[in-house]
Enzyme design. Structure first.
Site, PDB file in Angstrom:
ATOM      1  N   ARG A 105       8.323   1.663  13.910  1.00  0.00           N
ATOM      2  CA  ARG A 105       7.612   0.518  13.326  1.00  0.00           C
ATOM      3  C   ARG A 105       8.530  -0.698  13.267  1.00  0.00           C
ATOM      4  O   ARG A 105       8.108  -1.824  13.464  1.00  0.00           O
ATOM      5  CB  ARG A 105       7.139   0.875  11.911  1.00  0.00           C
ATOM      6  CG  ARG A 105       5.873   1.657  11.893  1.00  0.00           C
ATOM      7  CD  ARG A 105       5.298   1.731  10.494  1.00  0.00           C
ATOM      8  NE  ARG A 105       4.878   0.418  10.018  1.00  0.00           N
ATOM      9  CZ  ARG A 105       4.264   0.198   8.884  1.00  0.00           C
ATOM     10  NH1 ARG A 105       3.976   1.200   8.100  1.00  0.00           N
ATOM     11  NH2 ARG A 105       3.924  -1.014   8.506  1.00  0.00           N
ATOM     12  N   ASP A 165      -9.614  -4.445   3.549  1.00  0.00           N
ATOM     13  CA  ASP A 165      -9.540  -3.209   2.748  1.00  0.00           C
ATOM     14  C   ASP A 165     -10.550  -3.295   1.596  1.00  0.00           C
ATOM     15  O   ASP A 165     -11.234  -2.315   1.276  1.00  0.00           O
ATOM     16  CB  ASP A 165      -8.147  -3.009   2.140  1.00  0.00           C
ATOM     17  CG  ASP A 165      -7.019  -3.254   3.126  1.00  0.00           C
ATOM     18  OD1 ASP A 165      -6.123  -2.410   3.213  1.00  0.00           O
ATOM     19  OD2 ASP A 165      -7.027  -4.291   3.811  1.00  0.00           O
ATOM     20  N   ARG A 168     -14.091  -2.756   2.766  1.00  0.00           N
ATOM     21  CA  ARG A 168     -14.332  -1.318   3.002  1.00  0.00           C
ATOM     22  C   ARG A 168     -14.560  -0.607   1.665  1.00  0.00           C
ATOM     23  O   ARG A 168     -15.460   0.231   1.527  1.00  0.00           O
ATOM     24  CB  ARG A 168     -13.123  -0.688   3.706  1.00  0.00           C
ATOM     25  CG  ARG A 168     -13.007  -1.085   5.172  1.00  0.00           C
ATOM     26  CD  ARG A 168     -11.723  -0.544   5.798  1.00  0.00           C
ATOM     27  NE  ARG A 168     -11.679  -0.820   7.221  1.00  0.00           N
ATOM     28  CZ  ARG A 168     -10.574  -1.129   7.899  1.00  0.00           C
ATOM     29  NH1 ARG A 168      -9.412  -1.211   7.261  1.00  0.00           N
ATOM     30  NH2 ARG A 168     -10.617  -1.334   9.189  1.00  0.00           N
ATOM     31  N   HIS A 192      -1.270  -4.770   2.785  1.00  0.00           N
ATOM     32  CA  HIS A 192      -2.360  -4.305   3.644  1.00  0.00           C
ATOM     33  C   HIS A 192      -1.831  -3.048   4.328  1.00  0.00           C
ATOM     34  O   HIS A 192      -1.013  -3.127   5.233  1.00  0.00           O
ATOM     35  CB  HIS A 192      -2.711  -5.380   4.683  1.00  0.00           C
ATOM     36  CG  HIS A 192      -3.601  -4.897   5.783  1.00  0.00           C
ATOM     37  ND1 HIS A 192      -4.874  -4.438   5.578  1.00  0.00           N
ATOM     38  CD2 HIS A 192      -3.393  -4.794   7.109  1.00  0.00           C
ATOM     39  CE1 HIS A 192      -5.421  -4.085   6.726  1.00  0.00           C
ATOM     40  NE2 HIS A 192      -4.530  -4.291   7.687  1.00  0.00           N
TER      41      HIS A 192
END
Ligand code: 6V0
Length: 332
Positions: A105, A165, A168, A192
């Site tokens: 990452r 988010d 959702r 996030h």
């Protein structure tokens, strides 16, 4: 001979109405979903697409232009050269490098920071008064990077953050309670991603505070169901990506809603990534993460004072520390 015979003295459209220009950087799945949602909402007079791949860019531009007969009138242009973005009111950045199998990452982050060095300075140069809306991931870190590279005041740099988010979350609560998602007030804040924080204590449906209602009714099992919903929210991006390869429609609507609030000066409250230092006890350094913020024509107008429990405050600080740790590895 002109096709249209002009009426002498008629004002040109630009002098009648203020011209609104939106640039979308990155014409991938997310950028195009945002572009098409913006077009259907009659939000821009001019929509600009910029991408590094000229053929794909031209293809997307033509495909959208061919829908002109069904859409509000918007001038759609595309170019690999950032000069085309000059004078934008809003620049939405979705350009991003994809993770290579086996890549860490951190390495992906370094590649995206390098990419932002090519994207943000020209945007700031051609549109010094613009508002930057960052969507590329990791969104909280890249919003910080955009703030640093642009030199803009923090109210004009915002990340789409946990707006998606939260939508959702609202959908899942609405689905569970069989109500309309627009009647569900519920925020997910913080990073996030995996360390996001659900603000349980402030959830309400049609004005009824959900947790205290459940407590009074002693419906403990319902509380557990609601807690499991946050886990589903965290997993849902992974699920959609594993099923269709990317996410697009919900992020398209979610970012278009932010664009609407900003450009139409709606002063609506959205959980978006803002410079969080000084709010809710976040004091470890300059960090962008999502807080319920009021958006208008000036960008981020303020941060609302939602009541947080001690546990929620602690989780938010942990979320801030997670992001700060990654920022410290960037050397910006
Ligand atoms: P994609 O389909 O690979 O599109 C990325 C686009 O960026 C491609 O068309 C590239 O050609 C373009 N690009 C790459 N480098 C440059 C450059 N230097 N200048 C201009 N364009 C460039 O990816 P997708 O559209 O699926 O996702 C885009 C980004 O959005 C990724 O970082 C995602 O992780 C992020 N998302 C963020 C979300 C959020 O809630 N914040 C949600 C979904 C995706």
């Amino acid at each position: 001979q002109a096709f249209f015979k002009p009426i002498s003295g008629a004002a040109s459209p630009s002098s009648i109405k203020r011209h609104t220009k939106i640039s979308v950087i990155g014409a991938g799945n997310v950028g195009m979903a945002i572009a098409q949602t913006i077009l259907t909402q009659d939000l821009a007079d001019e929509l600009v697409l910029v991408d590094a791949k000229p053929e794909k860019l031209r293809g997307e531009m033509l495909d959208l232009q061919h829908a002109a007969a069904f859409l509000p009138r918007t001038k759609i242009i595309a170019d690999v050269d950032y000069a085309v973005t000059h004078g934008s009111d809003l620049c939405i950045v979705t350009a991003g490098a994809r993770q290579i199998p086996g890549e860490s990452r951190l390495n992906l982050l370094h590649r995206n920071v390098a990419l932002f060095r090519n994207v943000i300075p020209p945007l700031a140069k051609y549109s010094p008064d613009t508002i930057l809306l960052i969507v590329s991931n990791p969104v909280d870190i890249l919003t910080y990077v955009a703030w640093k590279l642009s030199g803009f005041p923090s109210n004009r740099v915002v990340g789409s953050g946990t707006n998606l988010d939260s939508s959702r979350f609202r959908f899942l609560i609405a689905d569970h309670l069989d109500v309309n998602a627009q009647d569900v007030q519920a925020y997910i804040v913080g990073e996030h991603g995996d360390s996001s924080v659900a603000l349980w204590s402030s959830i309400s449906v049609g004005g009824v505070p959900v947790l205290s209602f459940l407590d009074k009714q002693e419906i403990a099992y319902e509380k557990e169901t609601l807690e499991s919903i946050h886990k589903v929210v965290i997993d849902s991006a992974y699920e959609v990506i594993s099923l269709k390869g990317y996410t697009s429609w919900a992020i398209g609507y979610s970012v278009a809603a932010l664009a609407w609030s900003i450009l139409r000066d709606q002063r609506k409250i959205h959980p978006v990534s803002v410079l969080a230092k000084g709010f809710y006890g976040v004091d470890g350094g300059d960090v962008f993460l999502s807080l319920p913020a009021q958006l208008g024509r000036g960008g981020v107008l303020g941060v609302t004072n939602v009541h947080l429990t001690d546990e929620e405050t602690q989780r938010l600080r942990d979320s801030a520390n997670t992001i700060l740790e990654q920022l410290s590895q960037l050397g910006l």
